[in-house]
Scaffold this motif. Structure first.
Motif, mmCIF file in Angstrom:
data_model
loop_
_atom_site.group_PDB
_atom_site.id
_atom_site.type_symbol
_atom_site.label_atom_id
_atom_site.label_comp_id
_atom_site.label_asym_id
_atom_site.label_seq_id
_atom_site.Cartn_x
_atom_site.Cartn_y
_atom_site.Cartn_z
ATOM 1 N N ASN A 278 14.337 -7.137 -2.677
ATOM 2 C CA ASN A 278 15.110 -5.902 -2.810
ATOM 3 C C ASN A 278 16.397 -6.058 -2.018
ATOM 4 O O ASN A 278 16.395 -5.992 -0.793
ATOM 5 N N SER A 279 17.485 -6.267 -2.730
ATOM 6 C CA SER A 279 18.761 -6.496 -2.061
ATOM 7 C C SER A 279 19.400 -5.201 -1.591
ATOM 8 O O SER A 279 20.187 -5.210 -0.645
ATOM 9 N N ASN A 280 19.089 -4.070 -2.229
ATOM 10 C CA ASN A 280 19.677 -2.792 -1.861
ATOM 11 C C ASN A 280 18.770 -2.034 -0.898
ATOM 12 O O ASN A 280 17.548 -2.190 -0.930
ATOM 13 N N PRO A 281 19.346 -1.213 -0.031
ATOM 14 C CA PRO A 281 18.514 -0.401 0.874
ATOM 15 C C PRO A 281 17.533 0.470 0.086
ATOM 16 O O PRO A 281 17.847 0.974 -0.990
ATOM 17 N N VAL A 282 16.346 0.630 0.621
ATOM 18 C CA VAL A 282 15.280 1.370 -0.051
ATOM 19 C C VAL A 282 15.189 2.775 0.536
ATOM 20 O O VAL A 282 15.269 2.948 1.755
ATOM 21 N N SER A 283 15.011 3.759 -0.327
ATOM 22 C CA SER A 283 14.918 5.145 0.109
ATOM 23 C C SER A 283 13.455 5.558 0.274
ATOM 24 O O SER A 283 12.540 4.862 -0.161
ATOM 25 N N ILE A 284 13.257 6.726 0.877
ATOM 26 C CA ILE A 284 11.905 7.260 1.027
ATOM 27 C C ILE A 284 11.291 7.526 -0.331
ATOM 28 O O ILE A 284 10.101 7.263 -0.562
ATOM 29 N N ILE B 22 3.326 2.560 0.703
ATOM 30 C CA ILE B 22 3.182 1.140 1.026
ATOM 31 C C ILE B 22 4.495 0.613 1.577
ATOM 32 O O ILE B 22 5.544 1.262 1.483
ATOM 33 N N ASP B 23 4.436 -0.551 2.156
ATOM 34 C CA ASP B 23 5.646 -1.219 2.644
ATOM 35 C C ASP B 23 6.307 -1.950 1.479
ATOM 36 O O ASP B 23 5.638 -2.536 0.630
ATOM 37 N N VAL B 24 7.629 -1.900 1.459
ATOM 38 C CA VAL B 24 8.398 -2.562 0.398
ATOM 39 C C VAL B 24 9.059 -3.799 0.986
ATOM 40 O O VAL B 24 9.832 -3.710 1.951
ATOM 41 N N LEU B 25 8.754 -4.944 0.431
ATOM 42 C CA LEU B 25 9.273 -6.215 0.939
ATOM 43 C C LEU B 25 10.749 -6.371 0.579
ATOM 44 O O LEU B 25 11.143 -6.204 -0.571
ATOM 45 N N LYS B 26 11.561 -6.717 1.571
ATOM 46 C CA LYS B 26 12.987 -6.975 1.333
ATOM 47 C C LYS B 26 13.212 -8.454 1.035
ATOM 48 O O LYS B 26 13.781 -8.823 0.018
ATOM 49 N N ASP B 27 12.799 -9.309 1.954
ATOM 50 C CA ASP B 27 12.919 -10.750 1.715
ATOM 51 C C ASP B 27 11.869 -11.492 2.534
ATOM 52 O O ASP B 27 11.179 -10.916 3.385
ATOM 53 N N PHE C 286 8.502 -22.114 10.567
ATOM 54 C CA PHE C 286 9.072 -20.862 11.030
ATOM 55 C C PHE C 286 9.035 -19.877 9.854
ATOM 56 O O PHE C 286 9.718 -20.083 8.836
ATOM 57 N N LYS C 287 8.240 -18.816 9.990
ATOM 58 C CA LYS C 287 8.096 -17.824 8.926
ATOM 59 C C LYS C 287 8.792 -16.530 9.334
ATOM 60 O O LYS C 287 8.754 -16.130 10.497
ATOM 61 N N LYS C 288 9.404 -15.883 8.347
ATOM 62 C CA LYS C 288 10.041 -14.596 8.603
ATOM 63 C C LYS C 288 9.982 -13.734 7.347
ATOM 64 O O LYS C 288 10.164 -14.231 6.242
ATOM 65 N N ARG C 289 9.733 -12.447 7.530
ATOM 66 C CA ARG C 289 9.802 -11.510 6.420
ATOM 67 C C ARG C 289 10.354 -10.184 6.929
ATOM 68 O O ARG C 289 10.189 -9.838 8.101
ATOM 69 N N GLU C 290 11.015 -9.459 6.031
ATOM 70 C CA GLU C 290 11.555 -8.139 6.346
ATOM 71 C C GLU C 290 10.976 -7.137 5.362
ATOM 72 O O GLU C 290 10.960 -7.393 4.150
ATOM 73 N N GLU C 291 10.538 -6.004 5.868
ATOM 74 C CA GLU C 291 9.905 -4.985 5.045
ATOM 75 C C GLU C 291 10.458 -3.605 5.397
ATOM 76 O O GLU C 291 10.756 -3.314 6.557
ATOM 77 N N TYR C 292 10.583 -2.789 4.350
ATOM 78 C CA TYR C 292 10.953 -1.392 4.543
ATOM 79 C C TYR C 292 9.685 -0.570 4.772
ATOM 80 O O TYR C 292 8.715 -0.684 4.024
ATOM 81 N N LYS C 293 9.718 0.269 5.814
ATOM 82 C CA LYS C 293 8.578 1.114 6.149
ATOM 83 C C LYS C 293 9.033 2.566 6.316
ATOM 84 O O LYS C 293 10.188 2.828 6.640
ATOM 85 N N VAL C 294 8.112 3.472 6.112
ATOM 86 C CA VAL C 294 8.350 4.883 6.403
ATOM 87 C C VAL C 294 7.726 5.208 7.756
ATOM 88 O O VAL C 294 6.542 4.969 7.970
ATOM 89 N N GLU C 295 8.570 5.705 8.666
ATOM 90 C CA GLU C 295 8.078 6.120 9.970
ATOM 91 C C GLU C 295 8.514 7.557 10.247
ATOM 92 O O GLU C 295 9.367 8.113 9.540
ATOM 93 N N TYR C 296 7.931 8.139 11.279
ATOM 94 C CA TYR C 296 8.200 9.537 11.608
ATOM 95 C C TYR C 296 8.924 9.626 12.943
ATOM 96 O O TYR C 296 8.594 8.918 13.903
#
Length: 230
Positions: free
Chosen positions: A86-92, A110-115, A151-161
């Motif tokens: 997902n190259s674009n920012p993810v919304s709620i 769920i968490d949305v994987l960015k890269d 070396f592993k790396k991942r980025e995920e979008y999460k919903v937090e409060y």
């Protein structure tokens, strides 16, 4: 696997000791392999589809011809496997929609994987046995035991409060590193351009890393190397 690598190094040391009086040429080379893929029909209803994927590795090596049929060398290589989802920012709303897709009966965000990326740094010894010698076109079989650092790396979008119980989207980054032994055997087709320059087309026959064993039919095809002998 560790016993195999230890035995190989003992054999390697013996070969070097008995070949000190032999005269042979030195050589150095570089190998490169790249591939990329993109999904032009990205399904926005599925967070696991990738938009772009790229893989490449570069290998630098150097060594010495210790007999008519044997070459001994050391190499280091860097491998990178990268996937963009997902190259674009993810919304709620997007994350909530994914939650409804994966759960038809109740809401489950769920968490949305960015890269995601995996980077390998490898060091190994190599013993090459030439099946065909003194020809313009040659053939060799190589055995390469060594060590790899992943070396592993991942980025995920999460919903937090927030403290005010408001939902916000945050981008989380996760990193990990591990070290493990690996072994690779290859078949090389060589073409001597002249007395110094050589082109090698290389095919992996067997690769062992991260407790996984892959064979020729699992690979992505041959790659090439440019070698200089002096």
């Amino acid at each position: 696997m560790k016993k195999i690598i230890f035995t190989f190094y003992i054999l390697l040391s013996s070969v070097v000791c008995f070949s000190q009086d032999s005269e042979g040429s030195w050589f150095t080379g570089v190998s490169l392999k790249m591939s990329s893929d993109s999904n032009h029909d990205v399904d926005k209803d599925n967070s696991s589809y990738f938009e772009r994927r790229s893989d490449y590795f570069i290998q630098l090596y150097g060594g010495k011809q210790i007999s008519k049929r044997l070459d001994l060398c050391l190499f280091t290589e860097f491998t990178r496997n990268y996937s963009l989802y997902n190259s674009n920012p993810v919304s709620i709303e997007t994350i909530n929609s994914f939650g409804h897709i994966y759960s038809n009966e109740f809401y489950a965000p769920i968490d949305v994987l960015k890269d995601w990326s995996e980077n390998y740094l490898s060091f190994a010894a190599s013993l090459r046995y030439h099946l065909v010698v003194n020809k313009k076109i040659g053939l060799d079989l190589a055995f390469n035991p060594g060590m790899q650092t992943l070396f592993k790396k991942r980025e995920e979008y999460k919903v937090e409060y927030t403290a005010f119980n408001e939902e916000i989207v945050v981008l989380k980054e996760y990193k990990a590193r591990s070290i493990f032994p690996f072994f690779r055997s290859t078949l090389g087709l060589n073409y001597d351009i002249n007395s110094h320059w050589r082109i090698r087309f290389i095919q992996d026959l067997m690769v062992y890393n991260r407790d996984n064993l892959t064979y020729l039919w699992d690979s992505n095809g041959p790659y090439f190397a440019l070698e200089y002998r002096f």
